[in-house]
Scaffold this active site. Structure first.
Site, PDB file in Angstrom:
ATOM      1  N   HIS A  77      27.808-109.839  26.900  1.00  0.00           N
ATOM      2  CA  HIS A  77      27.292-111.203  26.779  1.00  0.00           C
ATOM      3  C   HIS A  77      28.460-112.159  26.643  1.00  0.00           C
ATOM      4  CE1 HIS A  77      28.069-111.126  22.517  1.00  0.00           C
ATOM      5  NE2 HIS A  77      27.180-110.191  22.278  1.00  0.00           N
ATOM      6  N   HIS A 112      31.533-111.340  24.188  1.00  0.00           N
ATOM      7  CA  HIS A 112      32.572-110.428  24.705  1.00  0.00           C
ATOM      8  C   HIS A 112      33.379-111.138  25.797  1.00  0.00           C
ATOM      9  CE1 HIS A 112      28.865-107.763  24.090  1.00  0.00           C
ATOM     10  NE2 HIS A 112      29.635-107.505  23.057  1.00  0.00           N
ATOM     11  N   CYS A 141      26.402 -99.612   6.861  1.00  0.00           N
ATOM     12  CA  CYS A 141      25.656-100.446   7.816  1.00  0.00           C
ATOM     13  C   CYS A 141      25.924 -99.904   9.219  1.00  0.00           C
ATOM     14  CB  CYS A 141      26.081-101.911   7.726  1.00  0.00           C
ATOM     15  SG  CYS A 141      25.330-102.872   9.065  1.00  0.00           S
ATOM     16  N   CYS A 166      27.376-102.559  11.726  1.00  0.00           N
ATOM     17  CA  CYS A 166      28.840-102.755  11.667  1.00  0.00           C
ATOM     18  C   CYS A 166      29.563-101.434  11.842  1.00  0.00           C
ATOM     19  CB  CYS A 166      29.294-103.273  10.310  1.00  0.00           C
ATOM     20  SG  CYS A 166      28.550-104.760   9.715  1.00  0.00           S
ATOM     21  N   CYS A 176      23.130-106.747   4.934  1.00  0.00           N
ATOM     22  CA  CYS A 176      24.379-107.039   5.634  1.00  0.00           C
ATOM     23  C   CYS A 176      24.179-108.372   6.347  1.00  0.00           C
ATOM     24  CB  CYS A 176      24.689-105.942   6.654  1.00  0.00           C
ATOM     25  SG  CYS A 176      25.850-106.502   7.925  1.00  0.00           S
ATOM     26  N   HIS A 189      24.223-108.314  10.302  1.00  0.00           N
ATOM     27  CA  HIS A 189      23.150-107.639  11.038  1.00  0.00           C
ATOM     28  C   HIS A 189      21.767-107.831  10.446  1.00  0.00           C
ATOM     29  CE1 HIS A 189      26.852-105.785  12.526  1.00  0.00           C
ATOM     30  NE2 HIS A 189      26.199-105.836  13.672  1.00  0.00           N
ATOM     31  N   LYS A 221      22.638-116.842  15.535  1.00  0.00           N
ATOM     32  CA  LYS A 221      23.447-115.701  15.992  1.00  0.00           C
ATOM     33  C   LYS A 221      22.906-115.247  17.344  1.00  0.00           C
ATOM     34  CE  LYS A 221      24.527-110.953  14.696  1.00  0.00           C
ATOM     35  NZ  LYS A 221      25.943-110.760  14.842  1.00  0.00           N
ATOM     36  N   LYS A 254      20.430-109.681  21.497  1.00  0.00           N
ATOM     37  CA  LYS A 254      19.351-109.251  22.377  1.00  0.00           C
ATOM     38  C   LYS A 254      18.002-109.452  21.700  1.00  0.00           C
ATOM     39  CE  LYS A 254      19.601-105.743  25.882  1.00  0.00           C
ATOM     40  NZ  LYS A 254      19.783-104.333  26.137  1.00  0.00           N
TER      41      LYS A 254
HETATM   42  N1  MSP Z   1      33.568-101.736  18.884  1.00  0.00           N
HETATM   43  C1  MSP Z   1      33.981-102.688  17.937  1.00  0.00           C
HETATM   44  C2  MSP Z   1      35.451-103.041  18.106  1.00  0.00           C
HETATM   45  C3  MSP Z   1      36.401-101.895  18.020  1.00  0.00           C
HETATM   46  S1  MSP Z   1      38.049-102.386  18.363  1.00  0.00           S
HETATM   47  C4  MSP Z   1      38.976-101.124  17.852  1.00  0.00           C
HETATM   48  C5  MSP Z   1      33.149-103.955  18.083  1.00  0.00           C
HETATM   49  N2  MSP Z   1      32.562-104.149  19.259  1.00  0.00           N
HETATM   50  S2  MSP Z   1      31.652-105.430  19.637  1.00  0.00           S
HETATM   51  O1  MSP Z   1      31.082-105.144  20.918  1.00  0.00           O
HETATM   52  O2  MSP Z   1      30.754-105.748  18.595  1.00  0.00           O
HETATM   53  O3  MSP Z   1      32.675-106.595  19.857  1.00  0.00           O
HETATM   54  C6  MSP Z   1      33.022-107.493  18.838  1.00  0.00           C
HETATM   55  C7  MSP Z   1      33.950-108.530  19.434  1.00  0.00           C
HETATM   56  O4  MSP Z   1      33.312-109.126  20.606  1.00  0.00           O
HETATM   57  C8  MSP Z   1      34.267-109.723  18.548  1.00  0.00           C
HETATM   58  O5  MSP Z   1      35.298-109.479  17.633  1.00  0.00           O
HETATM   59  C9  MSP Z   1      34.656-110.736  19.591  1.00  0.00           C
HETATM   60  O6  MSP Z   1      35.902-110.418  20.137  1.00  0.00           O
HETATM   61  C10 MSP Z   1      33.583-110.509  20.647  1.00  0.00           C
HETATM   62  N3  MSP Z   1      32.350-111.220  20.328  1.00  0.00           N
HETATM   63  C11 MSP Z   1      31.105-110.655  20.207  1.00  0.00           C
HETATM   64  N4  MSP Z   1      30.210-111.632  19.908  1.00  0.00           N
HETATM   65  C12 MSP Z   1      30.839-112.822  19.814  1.00  0.00           C
HETATM   66  C13 MSP Z   1      30.416-114.147  19.591  1.00  0.00           C
HETATM   67  N5  MSP Z   1      29.150-114.451  19.359  1.00  0.00           N
HETATM   68  N6  MSP Z   1      31.378-115.122  19.615  1.00  0.00           N
HETATM   69  C14 MSP Z   1      32.706-114.851  19.876  1.00  0.00           C
HETATM   70  N7  MSP Z   1      33.122-113.606  20.084  1.00  0.00           N
HETATM   71  C15 MSP Z   1      32.229-112.571  20.035  1.00  0.00           C
HETATM   72  O7  MSP Z   1      33.099-104.725  17.148  1.00  0.00           O
END
Ligand code: MSP
Length: 418
Positions: free
Chosen positions: A18, A21, A126, A129, A143, A146, A301, A304
């Site tokens: 999304h 990422h 959690c 997380c 949490c 989440h 937030k 999905k």
């Molecule tokens: N798998 C772990 C990371 C492991 S790294 C060794 C994880 N994955 S995640 O898919 O949840 O990705 C989190 C990251 O995605 C955030 O830190 C950020 O870089 C990005 N983002 C996910 N949602 C976001 C927003 N709503 N806004 C900005 N960045 C976001 O955590």
């Protein structure tokens, strides 16, 4: 040649890509392209985080084997990055064979050294997380990220001596040997170290099958974060040999990362467990961790379950790739949280690209066509402007760098209007 190694987190495959990422990945791409432009040797790594309880549960829901399910979503991430013209040099999947072997080797090294010991974890976990929680982390028992109550856990586990590295790490963070940016994020972490401190952390799970087996005790799997962090090394081809920077087999010319990008949701683990693992392995720490802002959609937030996640492909359909990249990068000042919405994207598209840049380009090309003039453009002639632009890029101030370009464009508009 100067080296520049930049990473994004490895994204969980419990969800398709999304805009959150996408934000991190485009920002990393912008920096990677900028440093290539400066003549540096760049390695840009991204990838997917595919083990753990969360993915195991999700695959079950989808009635697929975890690996089958992970394959599908990892492909979706690869396709999204291709569609967005992301110029990554590596894409690391944590289910890759070489990664798995290196993780086992690294953990065995830490175990042999006495940094991993058998004990029992009693507390909260959690699954959202994939993190152990203390009561202090919860509000009304939930949490906050989440909105779920963590599960109670009581399990024999192999535990990492995180506490051993507390003082050394705090010192390195304070003196910017491991620089955390922006400054407010560094302050948050320093205060966490000083007020709460580092407790040892469980590095294995007995009740999660979907993970890397602990090499000396196959009845446990590796804690998913311990597995995931090592992607930053294995993505460069590291085989688990340590220390590797002595001309050995695992020699890696790009280590350590010049900058690791992420959002605030995963800063704490990256500023505690991750560098402690590196100290335990005897490897140099990343130079910088940069925390960019977190997006919400219409004040909520993104997710999905809320049905409000914006897919990068939708943005591309509507605006085209370059405009979609521009709109995402320009949504907030880098490092600041922000609210996004289709309405805001539309407004910005119209103001900056259709009316601003589009209009100017149309006026110039009309003028040239009507008068049959050719232009001999001299790229990079304004040295002062380039210097200012570079300073802002170096300081992660993308919005400021863009402002400089807009000033120049507006000046062009004025010339044409006179
Ligand atoms: N798998 C772990 C990371 C492991 S790294 C060794 C994880 N994955 S995640 O898919 O949840 O990705 C989190 C990251 O995605 C955030 O830190 C950020 O870089 C990005 N983002 C996910 N949602 C976001 C927003 N709503 N806004 C900005 N960045 C976001 O955590």
């Amino acid at each position: 040649m100067k080296k520049f190694y930049i990473t994004t987190p490895v994204y969980y495959v419990n969800d398709v890509p999304h805009i959150g990422h996408t934000y991190t990945t485009i920002a990393a791409d912008v920096l990677a392209r900028w440093h290539r432009e400066l003549g540096e040797e760049v390695f840009f790594l991204t990838g997917t985080d595919e083990h753990g309880a969360k993915i195991e549960t999700k695959a079950k829901e989808m009635k697929l084997e975890p690996k089958q399910y992970a394959d599908k979503i990892a492909d979706a991430f690869k396709e999204a990055w291709q569609e967005l013209n992301i110029s990554h040099d590596g894409f690391l999947r944590t289910t890759g064979e070489a990664h798995i072997k290196a993780v086992q080797k690294a953990l065995r090294f830490m175990h042999d050294k006495g940094d991993i010991y058998l004990s029992k974890y009693e507390g909260l976990y959690c699954r959202g997380c994939e993190q152990y929680k203390s009561e202090r982390d919860l509000i009304d028992g939930m949490c906050q990220d989440h909105k779920i109550a963590p599960e109670k856990m009581s399990e024999e586990c192999y535990t990492f001596k995180l506490s051993k590295y507390q003082d050394e790490l705090l010192e390195k963070i304070k003196n910017d040997e491991l620089q955390i940016l922006p400054l407010n994020r560094k302050n948050e972490i320093v205060s966490f170290y000083e007020k709460e401190g580092l407790a040892d952390v469980s590095f294995s799970r007995k009740n999660v099958n979907w993970g890397i087996p602990i090499p000396w005790d196959k009845s446990h799997t590796v804690y998913v974060w311990a597995d995931a962090f090592l992607n930053y090394l294995t993505g460069l081809g590291w085989d688990g040999a340590t220390p590797f920077n002595k001309g050995g087999k695992g020699d890696l010319k790009f280590w350590p990362p010049s900058v690791q990008l992420m959002s605030k949701d995963i800063l704490r683990v990256h500023a505690t467990i991750w560098p402690a693992m590196l100290l335990s392995l005897g490897l140099p720490l990343p130079k910088k961790i940069f925390i960019h802002g977190y997006f919400q959609v219409n004040g909520q937030k993104m997710g999905k379950s809320l049905g409000n996640a914006i897919a990068p492909s939708d943005l591309i359909k509507k605006y085209g790739v370059d405009a979609a990249r521009y709109l995402i990068m320009g949504a907030t000042a880098f490092g600041h949280d922000g609210d996004i919405s289709w309405e805001k994207f539309n407004d910005k598209y119209n103001a900056d690209l259709a009316n601003g840049l589009g209009n100017l380009a149309a006026r110039v090309s009309n003028l040239l066509e009507t008068n049959k003039i050719g232009l001999d453009l001299e790229v990079g002639s304004d040295k002062k402007l380039i210097k200012k632009y570079a300073e802002n890029m170096q300081a992660f101030k993308f919005d400021e760098a863009l402002k400089i370009l807009w000033e120049k464009l507006r000046a062009g508009d004025t010339v044409l209007s006179d």
